[in-house]
Design a protein around this motif. Structure first.
Motif, PDB file in Angstrom:
ATOM      1  N   ASP A  15     -41.762 -99.460 -36.091  1.00  0.00           N
ATOM      2  CA  ASP A  15     -40.535 -99.232 -35.397  1.00  0.00           C
ATOM      3  C   ASP A  15     -40.631 -97.946 -34.637  1.00  0.00           C
ATOM      4  O   ASP A  15     -39.666 -96.989 -35.356  1.00  0.00           O
ATOM      5  CB  ASP A  15     -39.479 -99.811 -36.270  1.00  0.00           C
ATOM      6  CG  ASP A  15     -38.160 -99.268 -35.559  1.00  0.00           C
ATOM      7  OD1 ASP A  15     -38.011 -99.608 -34.556  1.00  0.00           O
ATOM      8  OD2 ASP A  15     -37.204 -99.279 -36.170  1.00  0.00           O
ATOM      9  N   TRP A  16     -41.236 -97.791 -33.619  1.00  0.00           N
ATOM     10  CA  TRP A  16     -41.202 -96.291 -32.967  1.00  0.00           C
ATOM     11  C   TRP A  16     -39.918 -95.948 -32.338  1.00  0.00           C
ATOM     12  O   TRP A  16     -39.642 -94.758 -32.344  1.00  0.00           O
ATOM     13  CB  TRP A  16     -42.518 -96.051 -32.022  1.00  0.00           C
ATOM     14  CG  TRP A  16     -43.778 -96.276 -32.737  1.00  0.00           C
ATOM     15  CD1 TRP A  16     -44.552 -97.005 -32.724  1.00  0.00           C
ATOM     16  CD2 TRP A  16     -44.287 -95.041 -33.450  1.00  0.00           C
ATOM     17  NE1 TRP A  16     -45.727 -96.432 -33.609  1.00  0.00           N
ATOM     18  CE2 TRP A  16     -45.642 -95.203 -34.078  1.00  0.00           C
ATOM     19  CE3 TRP A  16     -43.637 -93.817 -34.023  1.00  0.00           C
ATOM     20  CZ2 TRP A  16     -46.446 -94.675 -34.885  1.00  0.00           C
ATOM     21  CZ3 TRP A  16     -44.487 -92.989 -34.730  1.00  0.00           C
ATOM     22  CH2 TRP A  16     -45.723 -93.252 -35.427  1.00  0.00           C
ATOM     23  N   ASP A  17     -39.312 -96.763 -31.895  1.00  0.00           N
ATOM     24  CA  ASP A  17     -37.952 -96.409 -31.141  1.00  0.00           C
ATOM     25  C   ASP A  17     -37.059 -96.324 -32.350  1.00  0.00           C
ATOM     26  O   ASP A  17     -36.320 -95.152 -32.092  1.00  0.00           O
ATOM     27  CB  ASP A  17     -37.445 -97.698 -30.489  1.00  0.00           C
ATOM     28  CG  ASP A  17     -36.469 -97.676 -29.718  1.00  0.00           C
ATOM     29  OD1 ASP A  17     -36.198 -96.622 -28.915  1.00  0.00           O
ATOM     30  OD2 ASP A  17     -35.137 -98.359 -29.600  1.00  0.00           O
ATOM     31  N   GLY A  18     -36.982 -96.845 -33.281  1.00  0.00           N
ATOM     32  CA  GLY A  18     -36.108 -96.368 -34.359  1.00  0.00           C
ATOM     33  C   GLY A  18     -36.408 -95.148 -35.094  1.00  0.00           C
ATOM     34  O   GLY A  18     -35.540 -94.252 -35.201  1.00  0.00           O
ATOM     35  N   THR A  19     -37.740 -94.742 -35.242  1.00  0.00           N
ATOM     36  CA  THR A  19     -38.240 -93.642 -35.877  1.00  0.00           C
ATOM     37  C   THR A  19     -37.895 -92.630 -34.833  1.00  0.00           C
ATOM     38  O   THR A  19     -37.470 -91.625 -35.370  1.00  0.00           O
ATOM     39  CB  THR A  19     -39.738 -93.879 -35.900  1.00  0.00           C
ATOM     40  OG1 THR A  19     -40.134 -94.885 -36.981  1.00  0.00           O
ATOM     41  CG2 THR A  19     -40.351 -92.555 -36.777  1.00  0.00           C
ATOM     42  N   SER A  54     -45.325 -92.337 -28.454  1.00  0.00           N
ATOM     43  CA  SER A  54     -45.888 -93.556 -28.814  1.00  0.00           C
ATOM     44  C   SER A  54     -44.917 -94.928 -28.403  1.00  0.00           C
ATOM     45  O   SER A  54     -45.442 -95.751 -27.945  1.00  0.00           O
ATOM     46  CB  SER A  54     -46.209 -93.762 -30.352  1.00  0.00           C
ATOM     47  OG  SER A  54     -46.571 -94.761 -31.075  1.00  0.00           O
ATOM     48  N   ARG A  55     -43.637 -94.769 -28.634  1.00  0.00           N
ATOM     49  CA  ARG A  55     -42.815 -95.773 -28.087  1.00  0.00           C
ATOM     50  C   ARG A  55     -42.803 -96.072 -26.665  1.00  0.00           C
ATOM     51  O   ARG A  55     -43.164 -97.174 -26.108  1.00  0.00           O
ATOM     52  CB  ARG A  55     -41.136 -95.513 -28.255  1.00  0.00           C
ATOM     53  CG  ARG A  55     -40.369 -96.702 -28.322  1.00  0.00           C
ATOM     54  CD  ARG A  55     -40.573 -97.529 -29.079  1.00  0.00           C
ATOM     55  NE  ARG A  55     -40.148 -99.102 -28.963  1.00  0.00           N
ATOM     56  CZ  ARG A  55     -40.684 -99.967 -29.041  1.00  0.00           C
ATOM     57  NH1 ARG A  55     -41.652-100.200 -29.843  1.00  0.00           N
ATOM     58  NH2 ARG A  55     -40.042-101.315 -28.911  1.00  0.00           N
ATOM     59  N   ALA A  56     -43.151 -95.086 -25.768  1.00  0.00           N
ATOM     60  CA  ALA A  56     -43.208 -95.059 -24.330  1.00  0.00           C
ATOM     61  C   ALA A  56     -44.550 -95.785 -24.013  1.00  0.00           C
ATOM     62  O   ALA A  56     -44.416 -96.539 -22.833  1.00  0.00           O
ATOM     63  CB  ALA A  56     -43.383 -93.694 -23.583  1.00  0.00           C
ATOM     64  N   ASP A  62     -37.369 -99.370 -23.977  1.00  0.00           N
ATOM     65  CA  ASP A  62     -36.956 -98.694 -25.143  1.00  0.00           C
ATOM     66  C   ASP A  62     -37.032 -97.073 -24.976  1.00  0.00           C
ATOM     67  O   ASP A  62     -36.116 -96.458 -24.932  1.00  0.00           O
ATOM     68  CB  ASP A  62     -37.595 -99.328 -26.401  1.00  0.00           C
ATOM     69  CG  ASP A  62     -37.025-100.588 -26.725  1.00  0.00           C
ATOM     70  OD1 ASP A  62     -35.970-100.997 -26.108  1.00  0.00           O
ATOM     71  OD2 ASP A  62     -37.496-101.160 -27.691  1.00  0.00           O
ATOM     72  N   ALA A  63     -38.067 -96.724 -24.566  1.00  0.00           N
ATOM     73  CA  ALA A  63     -38.486 -95.305 -24.252  1.00  0.00           C
ATOM     74  C   ALA A  63     -37.488 -94.714 -23.342  1.00  0.00           C
ATOM     75  O   ALA A  63     -37.030 -93.718 -23.781  1.00  0.00           O
ATOM     76  CB  ALA A  63     -39.805 -94.978 -24.028  1.00  0.00           C
ATOM     77  N   ALA A  64     -37.346 -95.340 -22.200  1.00  0.00           N
ATOM     78  CA  ALA A  64     -36.253 -94.822 -21.199  1.00  0.00           C
ATOM     79  C   ALA A  64     -34.985 -94.938 -21.902  1.00  0.00           C
ATOM     80  O   ALA A  64     -34.347 -93.561 -21.445  1.00  0.00           O
ATOM     81  CB  ALA A  64     -36.278 -95.775 -19.887  1.00  0.00           C
ATOM     82  N   GLY A  65     -34.458 -95.653 -22.679  1.00  0.00           N
ATOM     83  CA  GLY A  65     -33.091 -95.420 -23.183  1.00  0.00           C
ATOM     84  C   GLY A  65     -32.908 -94.296 -24.007  1.00  0.00           C
ATOM     85  O   GLY A  65     -31.861 -93.786 -24.330  1.00  0.00           O
TER      86      GLY A  65
END
Length: 99
Positions: A15-19, A54-56, A62-65
């Motif tokens: 969960d890279w976005d959450g992390t 990593s999320r990007a 999600d990364a843009a957010g």
């Protein structure tokens, strides 16, 4: 405690976005609280950038957010090169999405 939670999430991966979001919040909270050692706070900010990166690669939306918040946090830490990396990516992503 937030540092431990963020560290465990980073090790678990997935969960890279959450992390990334948790690491951004943790770094800002540590800085605001004046937590010691300062090197741990800086390392948390740098880890937030790595998690965001990593999320990007996996989910641009999600990364843009999270990009604005991550870049702002990195600027506060004097991590200008990492902040520029996020902002450059965000501009390139916007240009790609725009046409």
């Amino acid at each position: 405690m937030a540092t431990l939670h963020a560290s465990l999430m980073l090790r678990r991966g997935g969960d890279w976005d959450g992390t990334a979001g948790l690491l951004v919040r943790t770094a800002l909270c540590r800085r605001e609280a004046g937590a010691q050692p300062l090197q741990d706070t800086t390392a948390t900010a740098r880890s937030a950038h790595a998690a965001w990166r990593s999320r990007a690669r996996k989910d641009a939306e999600d990364a843009a957010g999270l990009a604005g918040k991550a870049a702002g946090m990195l600027e506060r830490f004097g991590e200008d090169r990492r902040a520029r990396d996020v902002l450059t990516w965000l501009e390139a992503d916007a240009m790609t999405a725009g046409g």
